[in-house]
Design a protein around this motif. Structure first.
Motif, PDB file in Angstrom:
ATOM      1  N   HIS A 135     -49.568   2.543  -8.713  1.00 49.92           N
ATOM      2  CA  HIS A 135     -48.645   3.401  -8.520  1.00 49.92           C
ATOM      3  C   HIS A 135     -48.013   3.170  -7.091  1.00 49.92           C
ATOM      4  CE1 HIS A 135     -48.757   6.003 -11.024  1.00 49.92           C
ATOM      5  NE2 HIS A 135     -49.520   5.781 -12.129  1.00 49.92           N
ATOM      6  N   LEU A 136     -49.005   2.452  -6.288  1.00 56.03           N
ATOM      7  CA  LEU A 136     -48.592   2.646  -4.997  1.00 56.03           C
ATOM      8  C   LEU A 136     -47.557   1.012  -4.116  1.00 56.03           C
ATOM      9  CD1 LEU A 136     -52.601   2.628  -3.410  1.00 56.03           C
ATOM     10  CD2 LEU A 136     -50.176   3.956  -2.710  1.00 56.03           C
ATOM     11  N   GLY A 137     -48.035   0.213  -5.791  1.00 49.87           N
ATOM     12  CA  GLY A 137     -47.156  -1.244  -5.704  1.00 49.87           C
ATOM     13  C   GLY A 137     -46.163  -1.159  -6.648  1.00 49.87           C
ATOM     14  N   MET A 138     -45.937  -0.323  -7.257  1.00 46.69           N
ATOM     15  CA  MET A 138     -44.525  -0.004  -8.354  1.00 46.69           C
ATOM     16  C   MET A 138     -43.565  -0.445  -7.519  1.00 46.69           C
ATOM     17  SD  MET A 138     -43.763  -0.572 -11.217  1.00 46.69           S
ATOM     18  CE  MET A 138     -45.293  -0.735 -12.099  1.00 46.69           C
ATOM     19  N   PRO A 139     -43.343   1.396  -6.439  1.00 42.36           N
ATOM     20  CA  PRO A 139     -42.079   1.136  -5.788  1.00 42.36           C
ATOM     21  C   PRO A 139     -41.003  -0.090  -5.316  1.00 42.36           C
ATOM     22  CG  PRO A 139     -43.702   2.629  -5.384  1.00 42.36           C
ATOM     23  CD  PRO A 139     -43.753   2.015  -6.001  1.00 42.36           C
ATOM     24  N   VAL A 140     -42.451  -1.128  -4.514  1.00 43.18           N
ATOM     25  CA  VAL A 140     -42.035  -1.849  -4.216  1.00 43.18           C
ATOM     26  C   VAL A 140     -41.173  -3.172  -5.016  1.00 43.18           C
ATOM     27  CG1 VAL A 140     -42.546  -4.451  -2.431  1.00 43.18           C
ATOM     28  CG2 VAL A 140     -43.217  -2.174  -2.197  1.00 43.18           C
ATOM     29  N   LEU A 141     -42.280  -3.600  -6.183  1.00 41.64           N
ATOM     30  CA  LEU A 141     -41.870  -3.957  -7.670  1.00 41.64           C
ATOM     31  C   LEU A 141     -40.044  -3.503  -7.866  1.00 41.64           C
ATOM     32  CD1 LEU A 141     -43.456  -7.079  -9.133  1.00 41.64           C
ATOM     33  CD2 LEU A 141     -44.006  -4.532 -10.908  1.00 41.64           C
ATOM     34  N   VAL A 142     -39.874  -2.305  -7.855  1.00 38.65           N
ATOM     35  CA  VAL A 142     -38.990  -1.963  -9.032  1.00 38.65           C
ATOM     36  C   VAL A 142     -37.696  -2.296  -7.864  1.00 38.65           C
ATOM     37  CG1 VAL A 142     -38.025   0.666  -9.254  1.00 38.65           C
ATOM     38  CG2 VAL A 142     -40.035   0.116 -10.180  1.00 38.65           C
ATOM     39  N   MET A 143     -37.659  -2.202  -6.215  1.00 43.22           N
ATOM     40  CA  MET A 143     -36.827  -2.997  -5.348  1.00 43.22           C
ATOM     41  C   MET A 143     -36.919  -3.634  -5.091  1.00 43.22           C
ATOM     42  SD  MET A 143     -36.370  -0.066  -2.035  1.00 43.22           S
ATOM     43  CE  MET A 143     -38.721  -0.249  -1.841  1.00 43.22           C
ATOM     44  N   VAL A 144     -37.457  -5.055  -5.789  1.00 45.04           N
ATOM     45  CA  VAL A 144     -37.505  -6.259  -5.408  1.00 45.04           C
ATOM     46  C   VAL A 144     -36.877  -6.698  -6.516  1.00 45.04           C
ATOM     47  CG1 VAL A 144     -38.327  -8.681  -5.331  1.00 45.04           C
ATOM     48  CG2 VAL A 144     -39.710  -6.643  -4.086  1.00 45.04           C
ATOM     49  N   GLY A 145     -37.016  -6.640  -7.752  1.00 43.30           N
ATOM     50  CA  GLY A 145     -36.540  -6.734  -8.591  1.00 43.30           C
ATOM     51  C   GLY A 145     -34.966  -6.353  -9.262  1.00 43.30           C
ATOM     52  N   TYR A 146     -35.046  -5.104  -9.038  1.00 43.62           N
ATOM     53  CA  TYR A 146     -33.564  -4.246  -9.737  1.00 43.62           C
ATOM     54  C   TYR A 146     -32.920  -4.662  -7.824  1.00 43.62           C
ATOM     55  CZ  TYR A 146     -30.137  -0.601  -9.576  1.00 43.62           C
ATOM     56  OH  TYR A 146     -28.717  -0.081  -9.918  1.00 43.62           O
ATOM     57  N   GLY A 147     -32.686  -5.882  -6.804  1.00 42.79           N
ATOM     58  CA  GLY A 147     -32.257  -6.022  -5.502  1.00 42.79           C
ATOM     59  C   GLY A 147     -31.610  -7.707  -6.266  1.00 42.79           C
ATOM     60  N   VAL A 148     -33.119  -7.802  -6.722  1.00 43.98           N
ATOM     61  CA  VAL A 148     -33.180 -10.037  -7.093  1.00 43.98           C
ATOM     62  C   VAL A 148     -31.849  -9.739  -8.433  1.00 43.98           C
ATOM     63  CG1 VAL A 148     -33.784 -12.061  -8.288  1.00 43.98           C
ATOM     64  CG2 VAL A 148     -34.608 -10.403  -6.106  1.00 43.98           C
ATOM     65  N   GLY A 149     -31.983  -9.014  -9.204  1.00 42.67           N
ATOM     66  CA  GLY A 149     -30.535  -8.938 -10.495  1.00 42.67           C
ATOM     67  C   GLY A 149     -29.761  -8.426 -10.180  1.00 42.67           C
ATOM     68  N   TRP A 150     -29.460  -7.608  -9.443  1.00 37.69           N
ATOM     69  CA  TRP A 150     -28.299  -6.971  -9.057  1.00 37.69           C
ATOM     70  C   TRP A 150     -26.823  -6.957  -9.516  1.00 37.69           C
ATOM     71  CZ3 TRP A 150     -26.720  -2.373  -7.261  1.00 37.69           C
ATOM     72  CH2 TRP A 150     -25.129  -1.772  -7.082  1.00 37.69           C
ATOM     73  N   ASP A 151     -26.440  -8.539  -9.633  1.00 34.78           N
ATOM     74  CA  ASP A 151     -25.367  -9.581 -10.211  1.00 34.78           C
ATOM     75  C   ASP A 151     -25.390  -8.831 -11.538  1.00 34.78           C
ATOM     76  OD1 ASP A 151     -24.137 -10.062  -7.719  1.00 34.78           O
ATOM     77  OD2 ASP A 151     -25.322 -12.019  -7.613  1.00 34.78           O
ATOM     78  N   ASN A 152     -26.454  -8.739 -12.399  1.00 31.33           N
ATOM     79  CA  ASN A 152     -26.835  -8.886 -13.604  1.00 31.33           C
ATOM     80  C   ASN A 152     -26.527  -6.997 -13.886  1.00 31.33           C
ATOM     81  OD1 ASN A 152     -27.275  -8.537 -16.711  1.00 31.33           O
ATOM     82  ND2 ASN A 152     -28.102 -11.014 -16.255  1.00 31.33           N
ATOM     83  N   TYR A 153     -26.038  -6.498 -14.528  1.00 30.35           N
ATOM     84  CA  TYR A 153     -26.301  -5.537 -14.818  1.00 30.35           C
ATOM     85  C   TYR A 153     -27.434  -4.354 -15.440  1.00 30.35           C
ATOM     86  CZ  TYR A 153     -25.885  -0.097 -16.205  1.00 30.35           C
ATOM     87  OH  TYR A 153     -25.616   0.854 -16.450  1.00 30.35           O
ATOM     88  N   GLY A 154     -27.538  -5.487 -17.200  1.00 28.24           N
ATOM     89  CA  GLY A 154     -28.249  -5.365 -18.227  1.00 28.24           C
ATOM     90  C   GLY A 154     -29.573  -5.373 -17.099  1.00 28.24           C
ATOM     91  N   LEU A 155     -30.110  -6.636 -16.223  1.00 31.13           N
ATOM     92  CA  LEU A 155     -31.066  -6.987 -16.242  1.00 31.13           C
ATOM     93  C   LEU A 155     -31.665  -5.530 -15.127  1.00 31.13           C
ATOM     94  CD1 LEU A 155     -33.413  -9.014 -15.557  1.00 31.13           C
ATOM     95  CD2 LEU A 155     -31.837  -9.997 -13.705  1.00 31.13           C
TER      96      LEU A 155
END
Length: 394
Positions: free
Chosen positions: A94-114
């Motif tokens: 739970h402490l690490g998940m918010p960072v993991l979510v933001m990193v993955g979401y930001g990196v995959g921004w150009d791919n809506y499905g990803l």
């Protein structure tokens, strides 16, 4: 009124904002860490939905931060639950998940499905981890009531499954990929369940906080405010179990009663504040010098008692010596004058009906100590001879 997906998400934002404002008014900031974390959870959730729904679509930074806040709200809910029912697993998840979510979401921004699959999948798994931790057996904690935990598990578990279903469609079934606000049955179910989950989480928080508050009130009614020791009522309640155990296993039980000498003179000479400090210092020293398992209480104004389980006849005199040595060292330094007391002790007898019988004999020994000049320890009649025999035998 027609409830479509955008309307339900707007309602979700309104509910989140309302709870973020109402929880501090209902719970207060106070001393409850669980309540404070629950309030921060509501605030993070409201901020996340506001950033996700209010700005124009396609803003990478605000959307990324919004998903991090929504994941962070789940983390804060776990932290609140861990305060009310300690020992939950999943802290680092739970402490690490918010960072993991933001990193993955930001990196995959150009791919809506990803980015949809990543964010929904991570938060869904995070919710399932929260549900699993709430189902752990409760070993300790004041708010381990199963009802509020099951309420959270059922509502958040269903929402987690809907998150994972959306993640699956986004990652593996792009032909049926639902956009965030599209009139898709899965989006509709997700929006409805999200609103329900917000309400049930608020109810669960209130129930858990009430349980914590009631437990704290029960604890405070058994404590002496000045010393933090047990009061007379709690002492009497604990004595029932200790006397029962002593009789069941044929073990000795001793009671030591102490009364400060010159308490009125201390108030008259040094002031009532110093008198209160003397009471506090005596209680602290007594608590520090007791054995593990002894029950220490303030049973009257300047009178204290120690119930000593499995103690031989040398136990009370040994505790008396330790306490006098501690006071001799600390009282002049902290109070500016010496602090003495008189004491009496007694042994549990076969004919004792309850703690009052034992207390009556110990107080009789205490009065004998005062008559003999104060500042000393006396035993009930007959114990001095037993103590002498025991010392001779050793």
């Amino acid at each position: 009124m027609r409830f479509d997906v955008p309307t339900l998400f707007s309602l979700m934002l309104i509910l989140s904002l309302a709870l973020a404002l109402l929880l501090p008014l209902l719970l207060g900031w106070g001393d409850s860490q669980g309540a404070r974390r629950a309030q921060l959870c509501a605030a993070a959730q409201a901020a996340g939905w506001a950033l996700l729904l209010l700005p124009p679509e396609g803003m990478r930074l605000t959307s990324t931060v919004a998903l991090g806040l929504l994941s962070g709200s789940v983390s804060l809910l776990w932290l609140a639950a861990d305060q009310w029912v300690p020992g939950r697993f999943g802290r680092w998840i739970h402490l690490g998940m918010p960072v993991l979510v933001m990193v993955g979401y930001g990196v995959g921004w150009d791919n809506y499905g990803l980015r949809l699959a990543w964010s929904n999948g991570c938060i869904g798994l995070q919710m399932l981890a929260l549900c699993a931790s709430l189902l752990q057996p409760v070993k300790r904690g004041p708010s381990g009531n199963l009802r509020w935990r099951l309420l959270l598990v059922v509502s958040m578990g269903l929402l987690a499954l809907l998150n994972l279903a959306r993640a699956y469609l986004a990652g593996f079934d792009t032909a049926h990929l639902p956009r965030f606000d599209a009139p898709h049955p899965l989006n509709m179910g997700f929006a409805v369940m999200a609103n329900i989950c917000v309400l049930t989480a608020a109810i669960a928080v209130l129930v858990a906080w009430r349980g914590e508050t009631e437990a704290e009130l029960r604890r405070l009614t058994q404590l002496d405010a000045a010393t933090g020791l047990a009061n007379r009522r709690a002492f009497q309640q604990r004595s029932v179990d200790m006397i029962s155990m002593a009789r069941r296993y044929a073990e000795p039980l001793m009671l030591l009663v102490m009364d400060l000498d010159g308490a009125k003179a201390i108030n008259a000479t040094h002031g009532e504040l110093k008198g209160d400090q003397a009471i506090t210092l005596f209680g602290r020293c007594l608590d520090e010098q007791k054995r593990l398992g002894d029950v220490v209480a303030r049973i009257d104004g300047q009178r204290f008692a120690v119930l000593m389980a499995r103690s031989d006849l040398v136990g009370p005199p040994a505790l008396d010596r330790r306490l006098r040595d501690a006071l001799l060292e600390l009282a002049p330094r902290e109070l500016g004058f010496t602090l003495g007391y008189s004491a009496g002790w007694a042994k549990l007898r076969n004919g004792d009906r309850n703690i009052e019988d034992l207390l009556h004999r110990a107080e009789a020994a205490l009065y004998a100590a005062k008559r003999q000049g104060k500042g000393r320890l006396c035993a009930e009649p007959g114990l001095e001879a037993e103590l002498s025999v025991a010392a001779t035998t050793v």
